[in-house]
Design a protein around this motif. Structure first.
Motif, mmCIF file in Angstrom:
data_model
loop_
_atom_site.group_PDB
_atom_site.id
_atom_site.type_symbol
_atom_site.label_atom_id
_atom_site.label_comp_id
_atom_site.label_asym_id
_atom_site.label_seq_id
_atom_site.Cartn_x
_atom_site.Cartn_y
_atom_site.Cartn_z
ATOM 1 N N GLN A 172 -35.282 -27.076 12.003
ATOM 2 C CA GLN A 172 -35.155 -25.945 12.921
ATOM 3 C C GLN A 172 -33.816 -25.229 12.803
ATOM 4 O OE1 GLN A 172 -36.058 -28.013 16.576
ATOM 5 N NE2 GLN A 172 -38.253 -27.732 16.327
ATOM 6 N N THR A 173 -33.101 -25.472 11.723
ATOM 7 C CA THR A 173 -31.820 -24.775 11.510
ATOM 8 C C THR A 173 -31.787 -24.045 10.176
ATOM 9 O OG1 THR A 173 -30.750 -26.719 10.507
ATOM 10 C CG2 THR A 173 -30.579 -26.474 12.915
ATOM 11 N N GLN A 174 -32.954 -23.719 9.638
ATOM 12 C CA GLN A 174 -33.020 -23.022 8.355
ATOM 13 C C GLN A 174 -33.223 -21.531 8.619
ATOM 14 O OE1 GLN A 174 -32.398 -25.389 5.787
ATOM 15 N NE2 GLN A 174 -32.249 -26.548 7.691
ATOM 16 N N PRO A 175 -32.205 -20.697 8.438
ATOM 17 C CA PRO A 175 -32.294 -19.284 8.831
ATOM 18 C C PRO A 175 -33.202 -18.466 7.913
ATOM 19 C CG PRO A 175 -30.226 -19.704 7.712
ATOM 20 C CD PRO A 175 -30.887 -21.044 7.877
ATOM 21 N N VAL A 176 -33.723 -17.374 8.476
ATOM 22 C CA VAL A 176 -34.499 -16.427 7.683
ATOM 23 C C VAL A 176 -33.562 -15.371 7.108
ATOM 24 C CG1 VAL A 176 -36.564 -16.797 9.064
ATOM 25 C CG2 VAL A 176 -35.001 -14.948 9.679
ATOM 26 N N TRP A 177 -33.907 -14.861 5.922
ATOM 27 C CA TRP A 177 -33.087 -13.803 5.323
ATOM 28 C C TRP A 177 -33.927 -12.702 4.680
ATOM 29 C CZ3 TRP A 177 -33.160 -13.062 -0.093
ATOM 30 C CH2 TRP A 177 -33.739 -14.101 -0.851
ATOM 31 N N GLY A 178 -35.250 -12.810 4.787
ATOM 32 C CA GLY A 178 -36.092 -11.765 4.223
ATOM 33 C C GLY A 178 -37.561 -12.120 4.343
ATOM 34 N N LEU A 179 -38.389 -11.267 3.775
ATOM 35 C CA LEU A 179 -39.828 -11.466 3.747
ATOM 36 C C LEU A 179 -40.282 -11.490 2.301
ATOM 37 C CD1 LEU A 179 -40.721 -8.873 6.528
ATOM 38 C CD2 LEU A 179 -40.669 -11.366 6.782
ATOM 39 N N GLY A 180 -41.235 -12.403 1.980
ATOM 40 C CA GLY A 180 -41.725 -12.457 0.619
ATOM 41 C C GLY A 180 -42.022 -13.872 0.175
ATOM 42 N N ASP A 181 -42.177 -14.007 -1.113
ATOM 43 C CA ASP A 181 -42.510 -15.282 -1.742
ATOM 44 C C ASP A 181 -41.220 -15.946 -2.231
ATOM 45 O OD1 ASP A 181 -43.344 -17.373 -3.320
ATOM 46 O OD2 ASP A 181 -44.828 -16.201 -4.438
ATOM 47 N N PRO A 182 -40.882 -17.167 -1.759
ATOM 48 C CA PRO A 182 -39.634 -17.807 -2.202
ATOM 49 C C PRO A 182 -39.592 -18.128 -3.688
ATOM 50 C CG PRO A 182 -40.938 -19.291 -0.826
ATOM 51 C CD PRO A 182 -41.562 -17.943 -0.726
ATOM 52 N N THR A 183 -40.752 -18.171 -4.343
ATOM 53 C CA THR A 183 -40.740 -18.409 -5.785
ATOM 54 C C THR A 183 -40.390 -17.143 -6.563
ATOM 55 O OG1 THR A 183 -43.101 -17.930 -6.074
ATOM 56 C CG2 THR A 183 -42.481 -20.193 -5.492
ATOM 57 N N GLN A 184 -40.447 -15.986 -5.881
ATOM 58 C CA GLN A 184 -40.169 -14.719 -6.541
ATOM 59 C C GLN A 184 -38.853 -14.090 -6.072
ATOM 60 O OE1 GLN A 184 -42.273 -13.661 -9.009
ATOM 61 N NE2 GLN A 184 -43.323 -15.605 -8.594
ATOM 62 N N ASN A 185 -38.135 -14.781 -5.218
ATOM 63 C CA ASN A 185 -36.866 -14.276 -4.684
ATOM 64 C C ASN A 185 -35.821 -15.384 -4.737
ATOM 65 O OD1 ASN A 185 -37.522 -11.482 -3.216
ATOM 66 N ND2 ASN A 185 -39.252 -12.870 -2.900
ATOM 67 N N ASP A 186 -34.563 -14.989 -4.847
ATOM 68 C CA ASP A 186 -33.486 -15.974 -4.978
ATOM 69 C C ASP A 186 -32.305 -15.539 -4.120
ATOM 70 O OD1 ASP A 186 -31.673 -17.891 -5.718
ATOM 71 O OD2 ASP A 186 -31.587 -17.313 -7.844
ATOM 72 N N ILE A 187 -31.935 -16.370 -3.166
ATOM 73 C CA ILE A 187 -30.815 -16.014 -2.302
ATOM 74 C C ILE A 187 -29.492 -15.975 -3.067
ATOM 75 C CG2 ILE A 187 -30.189 -18.356 -1.530
ATOM 76 C CD1 ILE A 187 -29.978 -17.085 1.328
ATOM 77 N N LEU A 188 -29.434 -16.704 -4.188
ATOM 78 C CA LEU A 188 -28.223 -16.634 -5.008
ATOM 79 C C LEU A 188 -28.029 -15.235 -5.589
ATOM 80 C CD1 LEU A 188 -28.231 -20.052 -6.923
ATOM 81 C CD2 LEU A 188 -26.992 -19.411 -4.842
ATOM 82 N N ALA A 189 -29.130 -14.518 -5.776
ATOM 83 C CA ALA A 189 -29.015 -13.141 -6.271
ATOM 84 C C ALA A 189 -28.304 -12.260 -5.245
ATOM 85 C CB ALA A 189 -30.397 -12.584 -6.587
ATOM 86 N N GLU A 190 -28.523 -12.519 -3.964
ATOM 87 C CA GLU A 190 -27.813 -11.772 -2.926
ATOM 88 C C GLU A 190 -26.316 -12.046 -2.999
ATOM 89 O OE1 GLU A 190 -29.384 -9.646 -0.899
ATOM 90 O OE2 GLU A 190 -31.325 -10.137 -1.811
ATOM 91 N N LEU A 191 -25.952 -13.299 -3.211
ATOM 92 C CA LEU A 191 -24.540 -13.654 -3.359
ATOM 93 C C LEU A 191 -23.954 -13.028 -4.613
ATOM 94 C CD1 LEU A 191 -24.811 -17.382 -2.296
ATOM 95 C CD2 LEU A 191 -23.221 -15.753 -1.272
ATOM 96 N N ALA A 192 -24.727 -13.041 -5.698
ATOM 97 C CA ALA A 192 -24.238 -12.480 -6.956
ATOM 98 C C ALA A 192 -23.963 -10.985 -6.815
ATOM 99 C CB ALA A 192 -25.260 -12.725 -8.062
ATOM 100 N N VAL A 193 -24.852 -10.262 -6.161
ATOM 101 C CA VAL A 193 -24.644 -8.829 -5.956
ATOM 102 C C VAL A 193 -23.369 -8.584 -5.170
ATOM 103 C CG1 VAL A 193 -25.542 -6.793 -4.758
ATOM 104 C CG2 VAL A 193 -27.074 -8.193 -6.154
#
Length: 426
Positions: A172-193
């Motif tokens: 219950q402490t895992q935050p949301v950051w977007g909508l979509g398929d987690p296999t097709q999105n990478d939160i590290l890409a947000e950090l990289a940008v």
């Protein structure tokens, strides 16, 4: 009583400092940036150091920074006056394989860091920040700005939410950051940008979650200051402000030691339990012609102020505090005492603290815990044990300690910087 323009300006500058310091790595970099802008020379640990009288220096190790000024009349036995604080704050850290999610949501896999007040992180706009280790050997800082949120379950779906909310740390402490398929999105890409690099070049990361809201002055007569990470960026900032304006003609070697990992016990290469401060002091005194024996002579007359936040009496929970000793916001910095050496203060240190407060024209308070509510500890006993330097535990009183957004008194923040200036002056 209305606050002075100087105290309000100090709070506004602290808000800028906290905003620039979402992670310990950012905080250490901001310490160095600010001091370099006032004439401090940045040193690298892997290079030879030339320490000279009248010099002003800063060095960064991971998420820790140590800065110092050498008086013009310094000798091999000139004592050091060290203000110790820490750059990390309780919260959450990004796990390996951090992109997760379910039911059409993108989530971040995080691990609890230290001892945060979990419920305080609900329903806030959060940012990811930290350092990225790249394939070409570089290490860069990243900060996404507001990206995530930890949404609370609606009261319609949890009728007991107002009688005993308890969050499961794993589920219950895992935050949301977007909508979509987690296999097709990478939160590290947000950090990289945010860092201006390619996600494919990231080989490692130390990334935390931080509240994205800026600190704010409010309340009657502007008495209050609310912000994330006051524990312990309030002390780091006070040290930076005092050291930047410190004159170096005479007096002690003035040192600001801002350590990492205090919230985890300080046991790391950049924590107070590690060798960083001792390494720096050895090199500083060697530059002044001191050997080990001479350096120990200097230590015998040196001081460390371990500056961290303490508990203000809470008006709704007064029974949790000592029934007599009631520090409160706006009545000055605190001297922290504990019979079991959870704090390093003794009678001689308390007297010295009183003298520094008098020299700064600052009134002070005392803090001691209720016997049935044991206190935590600080870098104070650790530093005293490692170096044998007499240490005093001090700080400012706050409410909501370890919350995502803590509460301090505006005047206390400024007064702490004033006492730090008197301490550095000796």
């Amino acid at each position: 009583m209305p606050l002075t323009p100087t105290a309000l300006a100090h709070a506004d500058d602290l808000a800028d400092f906290v905003a620039a310091s979402p992670s310990s790595y950012h905080a250490a970099a901001e310490v160095a940036r600010r001091l370099e802008a006032t004439g401090f020379r940045r040193l690298e640990e892997g290079e030879a150091w030339e320490i000279s009288s009248g010099g002003r220096y800063v060095v960064v190790r991971d998420g820790a920074a140590i800065a110092w000024t050498v008086p013009a009349d310094a000798t091999a036995i000139t004592p050091a006056h060290i203000l110790g604080a820490h750059t990390d704050s309780p919260g959450f850290k990004l796990k390996p394989q951090p992109t997760t999610g379910s039911s059409g949501w993108l989530q971040a896999a995080v691990e609890v860091y230290g001892g945060p007040l979990l419920n305080s992180w609900l329903d806030r706009e959060l940012r990811l920040a930290g350092r990225l280790a790249l394939s070409d050997g570089r290490v860069v800082l990243a900060d996404t700005g507001a990206l995530l949120r930890l949404p609370q379950l609606a009261v319609h779906l949890d009728r007991e939410a107002n009688t005993g909310l308890a969050l499961d740390k794993q589920f219950q402490t895992q935050p949301v950051w977007g909508l979509g398929d987690p296999t097709q999105n990478d939160i590290l890409a947000e950090l990289a940008v945010s860092a201006g690099v390619s996600a494919s070049d990231i080989r490692g990361y130390d990334v935390v979650i931080a509240d994205s809201a800026r600190g704010e002055v409010f309340g009657k007569d502007g008495a209050f200051f609310a912000s994330g990470r006051l524990d312990d960026l309030a002390s780091v900032h006070a040290g930076v402000v005092a050291l930047a304006s410190h004159q170096t003609e005479s007096g002690p070697i003035a040192v600001l030691a801002a350590f990492d990992h205090e919230e985890l016990g300080s046991g790391s290469r950049s924590g107070a339990g590690g060798p960083f401060l001792e390494d720096v002091l050895e090199r500083v005194y060697a530059g002044l012609g001191a050997d080990s024996s001479t350096r120990r002579r200097a230590y015998s007359s040196s001081w460390c102020l371990s500056s961290d936040v303490g508990h203000s009496v809470h008006p709704n929970y007064a029974a949790k505090h000592d029934p007599v000793v009631h520090p409160v916001l706006g009545s000055g910095p605190i001297l922290k005492l504990n019979a079991n050496q959870r704090y390093a203060t003794d009678a001689i240190g308390g007297a010295a603290w009183s003298a520094w407060c008098d020299a700064a024209g600052v009134r002070a308070q005392e803090f001691v815990s209720h016997n049935n509510v044991p206190c935590g500890s600080t870098i104070g006993p650790i530093t005293a044990t490692r170096l044998g330097i007499r240490t005093v535990d001090v700080g400012i009183p706050i409410l909501s300690m370890h919350s995502a957004r803590e509460l301090a008194g505006v005047s206390d923040l400024h007064d702490l910087a004033r006492v730090a200036g008197a301490f550095f002056a000796g």
